[in-house]
Write an enzyme that holds these catalytic residues in place. Structure first.
Site, PDB file in Angstrom:
ATOM      1  N   SER A  13      47.520  45.032  26.235  1.00 29.99           N
ATOM      2  CA  SER A  13      47.647  45.338  27.654  1.00 29.99           C
ATOM      3  C   SER A  13      47.876  46.847  27.771  1.00 29.99           C
ATOM      4  O   SER A  13      47.699  47.570  26.794  1.00 29.99           O
ATOM      5  CB  SER A  13      48.830  44.545  28.184  1.00 29.99           C
ATOM      6  OG  SER A  13      48.885  44.673  29.553  1.00 29.99           O
ATOM      7  N   LEU A  14      48.260  47.302  28.926  1.00 31.51           N
ATOM      8  CA  LEU A  14      48.552  48.727  29.093  1.00 31.51           C
ATOM      9  C   LEU A  14      49.971  48.890  29.605  1.00 31.51           C
ATOM     10  O   LEU A  14      50.438  48.087  30.414  1.00 31.51           O
ATOM     11  CB  LEU A  14      47.599  49.344  30.127  1.00 31.51           C
ATOM     12  CG  LEU A  14      46.121  49.507  29.737  1.00 31.51           C
ATOM     13  CD1 LEU A  14      45.294  49.873  30.957  1.00 31.51           C
ATOM     14  CD2 LEU A  14      45.984  50.565  28.660  1.00 31.51           C
ATOM     15  N   GLU A  66      40.015  57.284  34.124  1.00 32.34           N
ATOM     16  CA  GLU A  66      39.028  56.368  34.712  1.00 32.34           C
ATOM     17  C   GLU A  66      39.697  55.365  35.640  1.00 32.34           C
ATOM     18  O   GLU A  66      40.916  55.197  35.614  1.00 32.34           O
ATOM     19  CB  GLU A  66      38.227  55.674  33.600  1.00 32.34           C
ATOM     20  CG  GLU A  66      39.075  54.940  32.586  1.00 32.34           C
ATOM     21  CD  GLU A  66      38.260  54.415  31.394  1.00 32.34           C
ATOM     22  OE1 GLU A  66      37.316  55.084  30.955  1.00 32.34           O
ATOM     23  OE2 GLU A  66      38.600  53.330  30.911  1.00 32.34           O
ATOM     24  N   LYS A 113      41.180  52.000  37.213  1.00 28.66           N
ATOM     25  CA  LYS A 113      41.696  50.738  36.700  1.00 28.66           C
ATOM     26  C   LYS A 113      41.195  49.652  37.646  1.00 28.66           C
ATOM     27  O   LYS A 113      41.669  49.526  38.780  1.00 28.66           O
ATOM     28  CB  LYS A 113      43.225  50.751  36.650  1.00 28.66           C
ATOM     29  CG  LYS A 113      43.800  49.499  36.012  1.00 28.66           C
ATOM     30  CD  LYS A 113      45.285  49.665  35.767  1.00 28.66           C
ATOM     31  CE  LYS A 113      45.869  48.513  34.951  1.00 28.66           C
ATOM     32  NZ  LYS A 113      45.624  47.199  35.484  1.00 28.66           N
ATOM     33  N   ASP A 123      40.554  46.191  39.329  1.00 29.56           N
ATOM     34  CA  ASP A 123      41.386  45.009  39.507  1.00 29.56           C
ATOM     35  C   ASP A 123      40.525  43.759  39.336  1.00 29.56           C
ATOM     36  O   ASP A 123      40.135  43.113  40.300  1.00 29.56           O
ATOM     37  CB  ASP A 123      42.023  45.050  40.904  1.00 29.56           C
ATOM     38  CG  ASP A 123      43.169  44.071  40.996  1.00 29.56           C
ATOM     39  OD1 ASP A 123      43.577  43.538  39.954  1.00 29.56           O
ATOM     40  OD2 ASP A 123      43.649  43.844  42.113  1.00 29.56           O
ATOM     41  N   ARG A 174      40.697  37.227  28.311  1.00 25.52           N
ATOM     42  CA  ARG A 174      41.797  37.803  27.545  1.00 25.52           C
ATOM     43  C   ARG A 174      42.826  36.733  27.164  1.00 25.52           C
ATOM     44  O   ARG A 174      43.402  36.768  26.081  1.00 25.52           O
ATOM     45  CB  ARG A 174      42.464  38.909  28.370  1.00 25.52           C
ATOM     46  CG  ARG A 174      43.667  39.494  27.703  1.00 25.52           C
ATOM     47  CD  ARG A 174      44.148  40.743  28.414  1.00 25.52           C
ATOM     48  NE  ARG A 174      45.270  41.287  27.700  1.00 25.52           N
ATOM     49  CZ  ARG A 174      46.530  40.942  27.912  1.00 25.52           C
ATOM     50  NH1 ARG A 174      46.818  40.050  28.835  1.00 25.52           N
ATOM     51  NH2 ARG A 174      47.505  41.473  27.203  1.00 25.52           N
ATOM     52  N   GLU A 196      35.749  44.751  32.242  1.00 23.24           N
ATOM     53  CA  GLU A 196      36.363  44.013  33.337  1.00 23.24           C
ATOM     54  C   GLU A 196      35.288  43.308  34.165  1.00 23.24           C
ATOM     55  O   GLU A 196      34.268  43.916  34.514  1.00 23.24           O
ATOM     56  CB  GLU A 196      37.095  45.053  34.206  1.00 23.24           C
ATOM     57  CG  GLU A 196      38.246  44.536  34.975  1.00 23.24           C
ATOM     58  CD  GLU A 196      39.528  44.380  34.159  1.00 23.24           C
ATOM     59  OE1 GLU A 196      39.517  44.594  32.922  1.00 23.24           O
ATOM     60  OE2 GLU A 196      40.530  44.005  34.772  1.00 23.24           O
ATOM     61  N   TYR A 248      34.375  49.291  29.237  1.00 23.14           N
ATOM     62  CA  TYR A 248      35.176  50.484  28.982  1.00 23.14           C
ATOM     63  C   TYR A 248      35.668  50.596  27.538  1.00 23.14           C
ATOM     64  O   TYR A 248      36.436  51.488  27.215  1.00 23.14           O
ATOM     65  CB  TYR A 248      36.358  50.612  29.943  1.00 23.14           C
ATOM     66  CG  TYR A 248      37.216  49.358  30.078  1.00 23.14           C
ATOM     67  CD1 TYR A 248      37.939  48.854  29.018  1.00 23.14           C
ATOM     68  CD2 TYR A 248      37.298  48.717  31.297  1.00 23.14           C
ATOM     69  CE1 TYR A 248      38.724  47.733  29.159  1.00 23.14           C
ATOM     70  CE2 TYR A 248      38.093  47.589  31.456  1.00 23.14           C
ATOM     71  CZ  TYR A 248      38.793  47.096  30.386  1.00 23.14           C
ATOM     72  OH  TYR A 248      39.553  45.978  30.530  1.00 23.14           O
ATOM     73  N   LYS A 308      43.284  57.815  29.053  1.00 17.08           N
ATOM     74  CA  LYS A 308      43.106  57.492  27.636  1.00 17.08           C
ATOM     75  C   LYS A 308      42.901  58.772  26.828  1.00 17.08           C
ATOM     76  O   LYS A 308      42.156  59.659  27.279  1.00 17.08           O
ATOM     77  CB  LYS A 308      41.870  56.600  27.464  1.00 17.08           C
ATOM     78  CG  LYS A 308      41.967  55.271  28.197  1.00 17.08           C
ATOM     79  CD  LYS A 308      40.658  54.492  28.137  1.00 17.08           C
ATOM     80  CE  LYS A 308      40.859  53.128  28.789  1.00 17.08           C
ATOM     81  NZ  LYS A 308      39.608  52.363  28.903  1.00 17.08           N
ATOM     82  N   LYS A 324      49.896  53.185  37.981  1.00 19.69           N
ATOM     83  CA  LYS A 324      49.717  52.231  39.075  1.00 19.69           C
ATOM     84  C   LYS A 324      49.778  52.979  40.394  1.00 19.69           C
ATOM     85  O   LYS A 324      50.653  53.821  40.593  1.00 19.69           O
ATOM     86  CB  LYS A 324      50.825  51.175  39.043  1.00 19.69           C
ATOM     87  CG  LYS A 324      50.730  50.268  37.838  1.00 19.69           C
ATOM     88  CD  LYS A 324      49.579  49.320  37.969  1.00 19.69           C
ATOM     89  CE  LYS A 324      50.053  47.916  37.728  1.00 19.69           C
ATOM     90  NZ  LYS A 324      49.095  46.905  38.026  1.00 19.69           N
ATOM     91  N   CYS A 364      58.984  24.673  71.290  1.00 25.88           N
ATOM     92  CA  CYS A 364      57.813  24.717  70.408  1.00 25.88           C
ATOM     93  C   CYS A 364      56.572  25.117  71.201  1.00 25.88           C
ATOM     94  O   CYS A 364      56.265  24.492  72.224  1.00 25.88           O
ATOM     95  CB  CYS A 364      57.623  23.347  69.764  1.00 25.88           C
ATOM     96  SG  CYS A 364      56.076  23.225  68.847  1.00 25.88           S
ATOM     97  N   CYS A 399      54.135  21.887  71.345  1.00 30.74           N
ATOM     98  CA  CYS A 399      54.405  20.606  72.013  1.00 30.74           C
ATOM     99  C   CYS A 399      55.518  20.708  73.047  1.00 30.74           C
ATOM    100  O   CYS A 399      55.802  19.740  73.750  1.00 30.74           O
ATOM    101  CB  CYS A 399      54.745  19.539  70.982  1.00 30.74           C
ATOM    102  SG  CYS A 399      56.359  19.775  70.229  1.00 30.74           S
ATOM    103  N   CYS A 433      60.878  22.731  64.828  1.00 31.36           N
ATOM    104  CA  CYS A 433      60.489  21.938  65.994  1.00 31.36           C
ATOM    105  C   CYS A 433      61.009  20.519  65.742  1.00 31.36           C
ATOM    106  O   CYS A 433      60.737  19.942  64.687  1.00 31.36           O
ATOM    107  CB  CYS A 433      58.968  21.930  66.146  1.00 31.36           C
ATOM    108  SG  CYS A 433      58.372  20.646  67.246  1.00 31.36           S
ATOM    109  N   CYS A 482      54.766  16.241  66.968  1.00 27.88           N
ATOM    110  CA  CYS A 482      54.183  17.536  67.344  1.00 27.88           C
ATOM    111  C   CYS A 482      52.778  17.677  66.730  1.00 27.88           C
ATOM    112  O   CYS A 482      52.610  17.499  65.513  1.00 27.88           O
ATOM    113  CB  CYS A 482      55.096  18.651  66.832  1.00 27.88           C
ATOM    114  SG  CYS A 482      54.365  20.284  66.986  1.00 27.88           S
TER     115      CYS A 482
END
Ligand code: IVH
Length: 611
Positions: free
Chosen positions: A16-17, A49, A51, A53, A72, A107, A159, A224, A248, A342, A345, A360, A365
């Site tokens: 992971s990172l 570069e 990241k 998602d 992974r 990815e 990558y 990197k 992040k 509500c 109703c 409620c 309802c």
């Protein structure tokens, strides 16, 4: 749902990172890395570069032929998704001039345009829409039927290259990216070589400014070390390489106008205030509604109709209103007050004891009915495909159903002429409902939405009392005596089984032909979480805290009270502990939504994580 994909042991662990969250931490990382590499900080070269998602994927080529693709997983063991990956059009099937084995990592993602088109199709088919591109990509990659994956327009961005048994002439990361591109892989055109920490900082700022200009979601920047030989020197910890770091990006916050505040009624009658907003794109999807949680939260945030408000999807897929932006000189509307009746109703809305929620009080309802029937048909209960909220609302409005039992009396003729239906979909829905008649009793109990009776309790109960009749006849003490069933669950179920409305509903469910029986299996619970630490924080629907922990333990896992490097994943329920969530974020531990908990128990894995 046990996994349909075979496990794959990665030839080289998929690390992971580590993360940093601000420029200062990034600067410190650059200095430390240069020191460890024995290079002057201002002369060390990096590649910065995006990241992406998405989901990490490892694709193996033997003598240039694609032979396997694996997710992974936990980094050591992933899932074999070769057939599905073969349908991704931008993954080359063959690499020219390659001998031996090599592995391409990257990815899998859905572009914004493809995500929007997919959700449009889901809407047209009255299927549930995906919350965000990442979840949609994960769901699409893990399809049993590759033709479904093929229809989802997934993309792959490469990558990393891991020559396991081959030699290549790349000496830098940029060479690697060039090599990958020359084979036909998509690589990030924005990946840029920079020198020294000043280069790193200014390029990551560039990404922060341009995060929305990408055709896919990015949740950070990866920095990197460019020189591959230096990477060897720097090495890795058991979790992450020392030669790379993820910066992040802060959770995206947007401002928009709050048009009005409304209250929605859930299946238990709980009244949740929510903001109706001028639509705004937050983290890749359009947000027009955002939760305000409860009465006290609205008061605390003091947001009022007409205010400019801050909206975010931090650590969660559910958008929320953070607060109002001060606009000096602007006249604000009067403070908003929680309604006393509500909106659906007209019955009274009441707060019970010192609970922060308001309910409620009317069991008839219509909004509660809608939510109850949607829950009955949902994945965690009877799993009736094609019966989402829109359709249930349509059937209720037309008076075709009023209670869950009515579903089983729907005929193709009732549906075929309705808006949004045709012969095919009417037949499919009636068939799906008919199939649910055979559902295990435990799922029916979950679907009925009996207070405190979640999936684990339901299974414990039906292990001991296999039929509805036996359960109904059981004395209170016999229910309480079941392992894992305390007086609260037993009392709630016992009372429910004796309500007049329950009796009437049961007559109809029986008449419809529901088997109301638990299939008896002697199979031990499969050890899907053997040796894995799963931290559960916040409320998980259908499970008490003890039940959730017991469920993890029953599958060989542990459920420690805090998050550490060794944590397998963190299940984030409603009102989670902020410290646990932040710690998981810092350590890069997967955070999964509570809706994935049952999948986690059954398969040891998940199909969606929180952004
Ligand atoms: S390099 C050993 N580069 O981020 C280095 N990862 O939080 C492994 N990711 O599991 C990854 N974009 O799924 C790398 N440009 C990028 C990335 C990237 C997204 C993902 C990857 C990884 C996760 C770690």
């Amino acid at each position: 749902m046990s996994s349909v994909f075979s496990p794959v042991v990665h030839g080289e662990v998929m690390l992971s990172l580590d993360n940093v969250f601000d420029p200062e931490e990034l600067r410190a990382w650059c200095e430390r890395t240069a020191r460890l590499a024995g290079v002057a900080s201002e002369s060390l070269a990096y590649v910065v570069e995006p990241k992406i998602d998405g989901l990490a994927l490892a694709i193996t080529y033997d003598d240039g032929e694609l032979v396997r693709a694996a997710t992974r997983g936990d980094g050591r063991v992933g899932e074999d998704v070769t057939d599905n990956v073969r349908t991704i059009t931008n993954v080359p099937r063959t690499l020219a001039g390659v001998t031996g084995r090599l592995e391409v990592r990257g990815e899998v993602f859905l572009s914004h345009a493809d995500f929007a088109a997919l959700n449009e199709r889901q809407r047209a088919l009255a299927q549930k829409e995906f919350a965000n591109p990442r979840n949609a990509a994960a769901g699409s990659l893990r399809q049993k039927d590759p033709s479904v994956t093929a229809s989802r327009s997934l993309s792959f961005l490469a990558y990393q290259l891991a020559p396991l048994a081959t030699t290549l002439s790349c000496t830098t990361h940029l060479d690697t990216l060039d090599q990958l591109a020359s084979w036909g892989f998509l690589t990030a055109p924005e990946a840029l070589r920079v020198v020294g920490e000043s280069g790193v900082l200014s390029r990551s700022e560039w990404f922060e400014t341009h995060r929305h200009d990408f055709d896919y979601d990015i949740d950070g920047v990866v920095i990197k070390v460019d020189d591959l030989a230096l990477r060897e020197t720097l090495g890795a910890t058991s979790r992450a390489p020392r030669w790379a770091i993820a910066r992040k990006l802060p959770p995206e916050e947007r401002t928009t106008r709050l048009l009005k505040i409304e209250v929605s009624i859930g299946r238990t009658g709980r009244a949740t205030p929510f903001a109706v907003l001028e639509p705004v794109v937050v983290a890749g999807s359009t947000v027009a509604l955002a939760t305000l949680h409860n009465q006290d939260q609205v008061a605390l945030k003091d947001v009022r109709p007409g205010d400019l408000v801050i909206v975010r999807k931090a650590g969660d897929v559910i958008p929320e209103v953070v607060g109002a932006v001060r606009e000096p000189g602007r006249r604000r509307a009067k403070a908003w007050h929680f309604p006393s009746t509500c909106p659906e109703c007209g019955a009274a809305l009441e707060r019970r004891g010192d609970e922060s929620d308001t309910y409620c009080v009317n069991p008839a309802c219509p909004a509660q009915r809608l939510a109850q029937i949607v829950h009955f048909a949902s994945r965690s209960a009877l799993d009736i495909e094609g019966l989402g909220e829109q359709r249930v609302a349509q059937l209720l409005a037309l008076g075709l159903i009023d209670d869950v039992a009515d579903l089983f009396f729907l005929r193709v003729d009732d549906l075929i002429e309705l808006e949004g239906f045709g012969a095919l979909s009417a037949n499919a829905l009636v068939t799906a409902i008919a199939a649910a008649k055979e559902a295990p009793l435990s799922r029916v109990l979950v679907g009925l939405g009996i207070r405190h009776v979640g999936p684990v309790a339901a299974r414990e109960l039906t292990k001991r009392f296999v039929t509805y009749d036996a359960l109904e006849a059981a004395p209170l003490e016999a229910l309480e005596a079941i392992e894992g069933i305390g007086p609260v669950i037993a009392g709630s179920l016992y009372a429910y089984l004796r309500e007049d409305e329950t009796a009437a509903r049961l007559v109809r469910l029986r008449a419809a032909g529901l088997t109301l029986r638990e299939p008896v299996t002697d199979a031990p619970v499969s050890q899907t979480l053997a040796g894995r630490a799963v931290v559960v924080t916040g409320a998980v629907e259908g499970f008490s805290r003890d039940e959730a922990e017991a469920a993890v333990h029953a599958r060989g896992g542990t459920s420690p009270g805090s998050v550490s490097k060794k944590t397998y994943c963190v299940v984030v329920g409603e009102a989670p502990g902020a410290a646990k969530v932040t710690r998981a974020q810092e350590l890069g531990i997967p955070r999964i939504p509570a809706s994935e908990f049952v999948t986690l128990l059954e398969s040891g894995s998940w199909t969606a994580t929180l952004a």
